[in-house]
Design an enzyme around this catalytic site. Sequence first.
Site, PDB file in Angstrom:
ATOM      1  N   ARG A  46     -17.889 -20.027   0.027  1.00  0.00           N
ATOM      2  CA  ARG A  46     -17.441 -19.352  -1.200  1.00  0.00           C
ATOM      3  C   ARG A  46     -17.973 -17.923  -1.238  1.00  0.00           C
ATOM      4  O   ARG A  46     -17.306 -17.010  -1.693  1.00  0.00           O
ATOM      5  CB  ARG A  46     -17.880 -20.131  -2.456  1.00  0.00           C
ATOM      6  CG  ARG A  46     -17.582 -19.388  -3.754  1.00  0.00           C
ATOM      7  CD  ARG A  46     -17.468 -20.278  -4.995  1.00  0.00           C
ATOM      8  NE  ARG A  46     -18.464 -21.320  -5.052  1.00  0.00           N
ATOM      9  CZ  ARG A  46     -19.757 -21.127  -5.344  1.00  0.00           C
ATOM     10  NH1 ARG A  46     -20.210 -19.933  -5.601  1.00  0.00           N
ATOM     11  NH2 ARG A  46     -20.586 -22.159  -5.372  1.00  0.00           N
ATOM     12  N   TYR A  98       4.805  -8.035 -14.186  1.00  0.00           N
ATOM     13  CA  TYR A  98       5.097  -9.386 -13.704  1.00  0.00           C
ATOM     14  C   TYR A  98       4.721 -10.368 -14.826  1.00  0.00           C
ATOM     15  O   TYR A  98       3.646 -10.248 -15.423  1.00  0.00           O
ATOM     16  CB  TYR A  98       4.294  -9.668 -12.428  1.00  0.00           C
ATOM     17  CG  TYR A  98       4.292 -11.117 -12.049  1.00  0.00           C
ATOM     18  CD1 TYR A  98       5.479 -11.769 -11.715  1.00  0.00           C
ATOM     19  CD2 TYR A  98       3.114 -11.859 -12.046  1.00  0.00           C
ATOM     20  CE1 TYR A  98       5.484 -13.119 -11.386  1.00  0.00           C
ATOM     21  CE2 TYR A  98       3.116 -13.206 -11.718  1.00  0.00           C
ATOM     22  CZ  TYR A  98       4.311 -13.828 -11.390  1.00  0.00           C
ATOM     23  OH  TYR A  98       4.316 -15.160 -11.079  1.00  0.00           O
ATOM     24  N   ASP A 172      -1.098  -2.603  -9.329  1.00  0.00           N
ATOM     25  CA  ASP A 172      -0.483  -3.733  -8.631  1.00  0.00           C
ATOM     26  C   ASP A 172       0.523  -3.140  -7.644  1.00  0.00           C
ATOM     27  O   ASP A 172       1.582  -2.643  -8.033  1.00  0.00           O
ATOM     28  CB  ASP A 172       0.198  -4.661  -9.641  1.00  0.00           C
ATOM     29  CG  ASP A 172       0.796  -5.909  -8.981  1.00  0.00           C
ATOM     30  OD1 ASP A 172       1.114  -5.861  -7.783  1.00  0.00           O
ATOM     31  OD2 ASP A 172       0.979  -6.919  -9.685  1.00  0.00           O
ATOM     32  N   LYS A 197       3.639 -12.145  -1.227  1.00  0.00           N
ATOM     33  CA  LYS A 197       4.940 -11.478  -1.024  1.00  0.00           C
ATOM     34  C   LYS A 197       4.979 -10.739   0.305  1.00  0.00           C
ATOM     35  O   LYS A 197       4.904 -11.347   1.346  1.00  0.00           O
ATOM     36  CB  LYS A 197       5.222 -10.550  -2.218  1.00  0.00           C
ATOM     37  CG  LYS A 197       5.042 -11.238  -3.580  1.00  0.00           C
ATOM     38  CD  LYS A 197       6.106 -12.251  -3.829  1.00  0.00           C
ATOM     39  CE  LYS A 197       5.787 -13.300  -4.884  1.00  0.00           C
ATOM     40  NZ  LYS A 197       4.693 -13.142  -5.800  1.00  0.00           N
TER      41      LYS A 197
END
Length: 286
Positions: A46, A98, A172, A197
């Site tokens: 982690r 978005y 973004d 994407k």
Amino acid sequence: MKFNTKTIHGGQKHEESTGAVMTPIFQTSTYAQSSPGNHKGYVYSRSANPTRTALENNFAAIENGTQGFAFSSGLSAVDCVLRLLQPGDEVIAGDDLYGGTYRMFTRLFEKYGLKFQFVDMNKVENVSQAITKATKLVWIETPTNPMMKITDIEEVTKLVKAVNSSILVAVDNTFATPYLQQPLTLGADITMHSVTKYLGGHSDLVLGALMVKDDTLAEELRFIQFAGGAVAGPMDCFLALRGIKTLHVRMQRHCANGRSVADYLANHEKVGEVYFPGLSIMQIMR
Ligand SMILES: Cc1ncc(COP(=O)(O)O)c(C=O)c1O
């Protein structure tokens, strides 16, 4: 390195123990220590994992940053940025985000005391008018999903920093990708991606990214990534690294295909001649 080379080699080195030229999938949670506290930089996946480190170094390289961060989704990357803020802080965001980002802002973070203003960033003065003493973050998405609205990152950043240099500007960059637009070079503090994407490019993973160029900001984000725990797994990091190697070639083709479709529609008798920014192609069909 120029951009195309960075997609393949940026931040990468051969794996030390075997010389493997591609970073292996280090599918492990923990790492042996020769004695308590005596380790090779990796303790628990982690906090850090070598496959993720390779991807994070590549993220930094392709966005002209100094550090990158890989998350389990694009939205968990957004979540990490919002956790820099305190109750009472204000965020100015674009008015066509978005949907998942908008949902997170309004349904998850408003109840913890963050305030959001959504403005049309096509007009830079809308951003300056929205700035208050409590403004801590300006969130730009450009081009936007779904309406493809455009914001001038450089102009907005200059204006925001002139008012208050401590206001963070995050972008973004999912739709443009660093092949077409590099927000950190345009003055922004943070670049964010839904790697799901174009960066991933093969619809075979869900992953998010942040890239920064300031070490103090990087340290804060690294702590939130570790403490919040929404890290990307090694298999997905490997797939993202492999996907990014062809980013420049795919983006070239996307641009050429987009141009062909636009030319076809522009010359089509049933399509209007005037393009109104902010309207989709369906809306301008006669
Ligand atoms: C522009 C943009 N930002 C953020 C996200 C969220 O990313 P993810 O689906 O990887 O969580 C998406 C997803 O569609 C997106 O299109």
